[in-house]
Design an enzyme around this catalytic site. Structure first.
Site, PDB file in Angstrom:
ATOM      1  CG  HIS A 262      -2.097   0.895   1.060  1.00 42.63           C
ATOM      2  ND1 HIS A 262      -2.040   2.245   1.298  1.00 42.63           N
ATOM      3  CD2 HIS A 262      -3.350   0.631   0.622  1.00 42.63           C
ATOM      4  CE1 HIS A 262      -3.219   2.760   1.023  1.00 42.63           C
ATOM      5  NE2 HIS A 262      -4.034   1.824   0.603  1.00 42.63           N
ATOM      6  CG  ASP A 313      -8.447  -4.183  -3.454  1.00 44.57           C
ATOM      7  OD1 ASP A 313      -9.673  -4.036  -3.480  1.00 44.57           O
ATOM      8  OD2 ASP A 313      -7.637  -3.294  -3.754  1.00 44.57           O
TER       9      ASP A 313
HETATM   10  N1  COA Z   1       3.940  -7.558  -4.754  1.00 38.27           N
HETATM   11  C1  COA Z   1       5.294  -7.592  -4.861  1.00 38.27           C
HETATM   12  N2  COA Z   1       6.078  -6.536  -4.623  1.00 38.27           N
HETATM   13  C2  COA Z   1       5.463  -5.397  -4.279  1.00 38.27           C
HETATM   14  C3  COA Z   1       4.072  -5.300  -4.130  1.00 38.27           C
HETATM   15  C4  COA Z   1       3.314  -6.446  -4.391  1.00 38.27           C
HETATM   16  N3  COA Z   1       1.982  -6.412  -4.281  1.00 38.27           N
HETATM   17  N4  COA Z   1       3.747  -4.042  -3.756  1.00 38.27           N
HETATM   18  C5  COA Z   1       4.891  -3.383  -3.670  1.00 38.27           C
HETATM   19  N5  COA Z   1       5.932  -4.185  -3.979  1.00 38.27           N
HETATM   20  C6  COA Z   1       7.340  -3.830  -3.981  1.00 38.27           C
HETATM   21  C7  COA Z   1       7.684  -3.177  -5.312  1.00 38.27           C
HETATM   22  O1  COA Z   1       8.117  -4.103  -6.275  1.00 38.27           O
HETATM   23  C8  COA Z   1       8.787  -2.237  -4.907  1.00 38.27           C
HETATM   24  O2  COA Z   1       9.985  -2.969  -4.752  1.00 38.27           O
HETATM   25  P1  COA Z   1      11.378  -2.379  -5.255  1.00 38.27           P
HETATM   26  O3  COA Z   1      11.574  -1.121  -4.464  1.00 38.27           O
HETATM   27  O4  COA Z   1      12.322  -3.465  -4.954  1.00 38.27           O
HETATM   28  O5  COA Z   1      11.186  -2.116  -6.713  1.00 38.27           O
HETATM   29  C9  COA Z   1       8.372  -1.777  -3.516  1.00 38.27           C
HETATM   30  O6  COA Z   1       7.538  -2.821  -3.005  1.00 38.27           O
HETATM   31  C10 COA Z   1       7.604  -0.467  -3.528  1.00 38.27           C
HETATM   32  O7  COA Z   1       6.571  -0.555  -4.491  1.00 38.27           O
HETATM   33  P2  COA Z   1       5.956   0.696  -5.248  1.00 38.27           P
HETATM   34  O8  COA Z   1       5.257   0.228  -6.474  1.00 38.27           O
HETATM   35  O9  COA Z   1       6.974   1.770  -5.412  1.00 38.27           O
HETATM   36  O10 COA Z   1       4.924   1.182  -4.178  1.00 38.27           O
HETATM   37  P3  COA Z   1       3.700   2.095  -4.479  1.00 38.27           P
HETATM   38  O11 COA Z   1       3.436   2.848  -3.252  1.00 38.27           O
HETATM   39  O12 COA Z   1       3.872   2.863  -5.733  1.00 38.27           O
HETATM   40  O13 COA Z   1       2.539   1.014  -4.799  1.00 38.27           O
HETATM   41  C11 COA Z   1       0.705  -0.363  -4.719  1.00 38.27           C
HETATM   42  C12 COA Z   1       1.495   0.732  -3.991  1.00 38.27           C
HETATM   43  C13 COA Z   1      -0.587  -0.602  -3.988  1.00 38.27           C
HETATM   44  C14 COA Z   1       0.366   0.118  -6.149  1.00 38.27           C
HETATM   45  C15 COA Z   1       1.565  -1.644  -4.776  1.00 38.27           C
HETATM   46  O14 COA Z   1       1.809  -2.112  -3.468  1.00 38.27           O
HETATM   47  C16 COA Z   1       0.928  -2.733  -5.626  1.00 38.27           C
HETATM   48  O15 COA Z   1       1.101  -2.744  -6.852  1.00 38.27           O
HETATM   49  N6  COA Z   1       0.130  -3.657  -4.991  1.00 38.27           N
HETATM   50  C17 COA Z   1      -0.567  -4.673  -5.725  1.00 38.27           C
HETATM   51  C18 COA Z   1      -1.858  -4.101  -6.276  1.00 38.27           C
HETATM   52  C19 COA Z   1      -2.874  -3.887  -5.202  1.00 38.27           C
HETATM   53  O16 COA Z   1      -3.093  -4.741  -4.353  1.00 38.27           O
HETATM   54  N7  COA Z   1      -3.540  -2.739  -5.276  1.00 38.27           N
HETATM   55  C20 COA Z   1      -4.591  -2.376  -4.331  1.00 38.27           C
HETATM   56  C21 COA Z   1      -4.150  -1.251  -3.446  1.00 38.27           C
HETATM   57  S1  COA Z   1      -5.318  -0.951  -2.175  1.00 38.27           S
END
Ligand code: COA
Length: 377
Positions: A262, A313
């Site tokens: 998140h 979710d």
């Molecule tokens: N699975 C695997 N790795 C994940 C992850 C996941 N669900 N969520 C984050 N990470 C990792 C990323 O790969 C990244 O690693 P790195 O720094 O080695 O590249 C790190 O955690 C940070 O991720 P980032 O995408 O920069 O965080 P964000 O704040 O932009 O993203 C979300 C937040 C929610 C978009 C992200 O956690 C995600 O894609 N989750 C899955 C989708 C989801 O469940 N969405 C519903 C949100 S309520």
């Protein structure tokens, strides 16, 4: 031109305005709507009370709640032209595309679309909240080739929603679980879809346009679309014994595991804790123990291997599945609840509006001279 006030990518941690609606403490893992903790609301308040709280600012008294219920009930019917519109869509269209288009079309039938008074805004918020459920249910019936079921005035919001989708009124215990899910999804500060709604509202465009923008943003798998992706993952894994191998492969392919991580919560999302308990409760009562066991195993490994916790979710997927809701409706149902938060934010935006219009750091070409078409290589 590079400036020294460039915001971080994805606007992470940037505060773009104030709000009296929802407070998230990402480090403590807490969430409250208008000062009430989410677990307190999920335990004690109905979705109608929660909607009143978000839309009007305070919990309703008996009379106020009765009026809201009546208003929601009075607004349940949708124009017959909209039912015809739904009938005309191809069966394999994305339900979120259909919801986005139907909400947009609903504006055409709004009797006082351009009345921006607070009273009209509240009327419209209730109208959209109520009609969204009818449109989703009508779509579900049409998709399955069954009759569209008219709403029942004697049922509460959650029960009537399930009734219109399924054709029979749910048992009170089932309806209450669904009601809690709606409470948990009702608002979440400046998430991507709410921000999209506020940007549109800040141009002084109408509420339907703002909600349509929000639905478009919610659809994405990084936002509301994740709940459907979670269920697809659970179905692919099938048994708890296969979780480890599934994750090993996902990690080696650097795939994101849906329902985890998140932007704001640095610890577990408090809504996931409540949904985890609901998933466990349903698994015990209604069968489907495997869905809970697979989910729990995923949670354990994700925490130890990736230090990532589930978000809203994740357990919502198994809960909805065990409630008998088809996966393709998970995100529309999220929208049906979040409409409350969107419209409350839109009203807040109108109350103290300034056009949201940020800048971009230009990193493109230096100035160039136009080359006539015939001379280009
Ligand atoms: N699975 C695997 N790795 C994940 C992850 C996941 N669900 N969520 C984050 N990470 C990792 C990323 O790969 C990244 O690693 P790195 O720094 O080695 O590249 C790190 O955690 C940070 O991720 P980032 O995408 O920069 O965080 P964000 O704040 O932009 O993203 C979300 C937040 C929610 C978009 C992200 O956690 C995600 O894609 N989750 C899955 C989708 C989801 O469940 N969405 C519903 C949100 S309520």
């Amino acid at each position: 031109m590079k400036t020294d006030n460039t915001a971080p990518k994805g606007l992470e941690d940037v505060i773009i305005g104030s709000s009296t609606l929802t407070l998230i403490d990402g480090h403590a893992g807490t969430l409250s709507y208008r000062g009430y903790d989410i677990s307190d609301l999920a335990e004690n308040a109905t979705f109608e009370e929660t909607s009143y709280l978000l839309l009007y600012g305070d919990l309703p008294n008996v009379q106020e709640l009765r009026e809201l219920r009546q208003n929601l009930s009075d607004e349940r019917e949708i124009p017959p032209q909209l039912v015809e519109l739904l009938r005309g869509f191809p069966n394999d269209a994305s339900p979120m595309d259909i919801l986005r288009t139907s909400i947009s079309a609903l504006s055409i039938y709004d009797p006082d679309l351009h009345d921006y008074s607070p009273e009209a805004m509240l009327r419209r918020a209730i109208r959209i909240l109520s009609k969204t459920t009818t449109m989703i249910a009508a779509y579900e019936r049409i998709r399955n080739g069954t009759d569209v079921i008219p709403p029942r005035a004697d049922l509460d919001h959650a029960s009537n929603f399930l009734y219109m989708m399924r054709g029979d009124a749910p048992e009170p215990a089932v309806a209450r679980i669904f009601d809690k899910c709606l409470v948990l999804h009702a608002d979440h500060e400046l998430n991507a879809s709410t921000f999209a709604a506020r940007v549109t509202a800040s141009t002084l465009s109408d509420v339907y346009s703002a909600v349509t923008s929000a639905i478009g943003a919610l659809k994405g798998p990084l936002h509301g679309g994740a709940n459907e992706a979670v269920m697809e993952m659970l179905e692919e894994i099938k048994v708890p014994e296969k979780v480890e191998a599934y994750l090993k492969k996902a990690f080696s392919e650097k795939k994101r595991v849906m329902g985890f991580g998140h932007r704001v919560y640095k610890t577990i999302d408090p809504r996931a804790i409540i949904l985890r308990a609901l998933s466990k409760e349903l698994a015990t009562k209604n069968g489907g123990k495997e869905w809970f066991r697979i989910s729990y195993k995923l949670e354990e490994i994700m925490r130890t291997e990736k230090k990532l916790s589930p978000n809203v979710d994740f357990y919502a997927a198994s809960v909805y599945h065990m409630l008998g809701i088809p996966t393709y409706l998970f995100t529309p149902i999220f929208a049906a609840s979040r409409v409350t938060g969107w419209t409350a934010h839109i009203m807040e935006q109108y109350t103290d509006n300034r056009l949201i219009r940020p800048r971009a750091d230009y990193v493109g070409h230096h100035p160039r001279k136009y080359i006539p078409l015939a001379q280009r290589k």
